[in-house]
Design a protein around this motif. Structure first.
Motif, mmCIF file in Angstrom:
data_model
loop_
_atom_site.group_PDB
_atom_site.id
_atom_site.type_symbol
_atom_site.label_atom_id
_atom_site.label_comp_id
_atom_site.label_asym_id
_atom_site.label_seq_id
_atom_site.Cartn_x
_atom_site.Cartn_y
_atom_site.Cartn_z
ATOM 1 N N THR A 32 -25.728 -18.921 9.036
ATOM 2 C CA THR A 32 -27.177 -19.048 9.232
ATOM 3 C C THR A 32 -27.516 -19.173 10.713
ATOM 4 N N LEU A 33 -26.766 -20.022 11.409
ATOM 5 C CA LEU A 33 -27.162 -20.342 12.772
ATOM 6 C C LEU A 33 -26.565 -19.382 13.798
ATOM 7 N N LEU A 34 -25.379 -18.854 13.519
ATOM 8 C CA LEU A 34 -24.763 -18.011 14.551
ATOM 9 C C LEU A 34 -24.905 -16.522 14.288
ATOM 10 N N ILE A 83 -23.409 -22.558 7.084
ATOM 11 C CA ILE A 83 -24.139 -23.026 8.263
ATOM 12 C C ILE A 83 -23.854 -22.137 9.465
ATOM 13 N N ILE A 84 -22.570 -21.779 9.617
ATOM 14 C CA ILE A 84 -22.231 -20.885 10.731
ATOM 15 C C ILE A 84 -22.971 -19.563 10.586
ATOM 16 N N CYS A 132 -27.311 -15.311 12.949
ATOM 17 C CA CYS A 132 -28.711 -15.053 13.227
ATOM 18 C C CYS A 132 -29.343 -14.230 12.133
ATOM 19 N N THR A 133 -29.046 -14.559 10.886
ATOM 20 C CA THR A 133 -29.710 -13.836 9.804
ATOM 21 C C THR A 133 -30.309 -14.862 8.853
ATOM 22 N N ILE A 134 -31.460 -14.494 8.351
ATOM 23 C CA ILE A 134 -32.178 -15.364 7.430
ATOM 24 C C ILE A 134 -31.433 -15.466 6.097
#
Lengths: 217, 128
Positions: A154-156, A151-152, A158-160
């Protein structure tokens, strides 16, 4: 229906409801079966509770049986004692009668008679041990699913690329709950690789963008 | 949990808190060179994480509205990660263990993955 349970922080399974009850499951044990969205207390699953109830009834009956057995044993013992006492009394009477008729009897004879041990007429019935409980074999712990990391990343970062990591994290868990440890391990590794890729891409993108922005500014 | 493991986990939690703190203190000055998203740079679309740094910074300033405007998922993700972290710090407590197994169940994880994907599509369609 096949059930999985959490015993001492480890997942075990699959078990049938009967096996679960034999493992010494309590109504508070967390249970899961395929199709259930989440772990739930055993108390919420009717089939398990039914088995548990049947077992406790059977146990109560077994206890009752034990008490009865003990009572019967005691009775038999008392009867045997009584018989023994009577036999001894009879013997004594005979002895006395004999002594009176013969007037003189060697002492050794009397001693020998007194020492005669009357074997008790009963044999204590060996109680059958309560059915051997099948110990739950805690299986290997779940391979790391890297949930927080996925989760980190993905969200931080900033990569798909983090999205497959989350999907594989989820698949790691569900494969594990279904008892497929090998698959679970494979998914765990895949999740790990996607997280690494995601972090590397995130880390690379910063200097890369500064460079690119610097070029075009 | 062995004491050594407890110390390591507590240390990790402190480092994470320190990282957030330094982000809070430094990001104001570094706003211009916050890393941009490679995905957005390459495709022009928003990725699930786009706006996450602005959202996190807004959250650290207590501005939830602006955080949601920047990236709707970040406030939820922060709560989720906080719960996950608490369960990770106190695995011996039954209530924590139960919480942890609830929020990491296959159902919960599938829900999270689906939410992120659907939300990413929607944000690109309506431009939030």
């Amino acid at each position: 229906m096949k059930y999985w349970i959490i015993v001492e922080d480890r997942h075990a399974g699959p078990f049938s409801a009967q096996q679960l009850v034999d493992t010494g499951l309590t109504p508070d044990t967390l249970v899961w079966y395929e199709g259930l969205p989440d772990w739930t207390r055993a108390a919420n699953i009717p089939e398990i509770m039914q088995c548990l109830e049947q077992r406790s009834i059977a146990e109560a009956q077994a206890r009752q049986e034990l008490v009865e057995q003990a009572r019967r044993d005691e009775e038999r013992r008392l009867q045997a004692e009584e018989a023994e006492r009577r036999a001894a009394m009879l013997q004594q009477q005979e002895e006395e009668a004999r002594r009176q008729t013969l007037a003189v009897e060697p002492m050794a004879e009397e001693n020998r008679h007194e020492e005669t041990v009357v074997q008790p007429a009963y044999q204590p019935v060996q109680q059958a041990a309560p059915s051997a409980s099948v110990a739950a074999q805690p299986t290997e712990p779940c391979p790391p699913a890297y949930i927080a990391w996925s989760i980190i990343s993905t969200l931080l970062c900033c990569t798909i690329v983090g999205i497959p990591a989350i999907i594989f994290a989820s698949m790691t868990k569900s494969a594990y709950y279904k008892g497929d440890l090998a698959k679970s391990k494979r998914y765990s590794e895949l999740a790990q690789w996607f997280i690494i890729a995601s972090i590397v891409l995130g880390a690379v993108s910063w200097p890369f963008q500064i460079a690119v922005m610097g070029m075009f500014q | 949990m062995p004491p050594k493991q407890r110390i390591v986990r507590a240390a990790v939690a402190i480092v994470a808190a320190a990282a957030l703190m330094s982000f809070y203190l430094l990001a104001v000055r570094l706003t211009g060179i916050m890393p941009r998203c490679l995905f957005k740079w390459a495709t022009g679309w928003d990725c699930p994480g786009c706006g996450s740094q602005r959202a996190l910074l807004a959250l650290l300033h207590g501005d939830i509205i602006r955080a949601i405007e920047s990236n709707l998922l970040i406030p939820f993700a922060v709560v989720y990660l906080a719960l996950l972290g608490t369960g990770w710090l106190y695995p011996d407590r039954p209530s924590m263990h139960r919480l942890h197994s609830h929020i990491t169940s296959p159902f919960a994880l599938t829900f999270i993955a689906v939410t992120i994907i659907v939300w990413t599509i929607i944000r690109n369609l309506i431009g939030i």
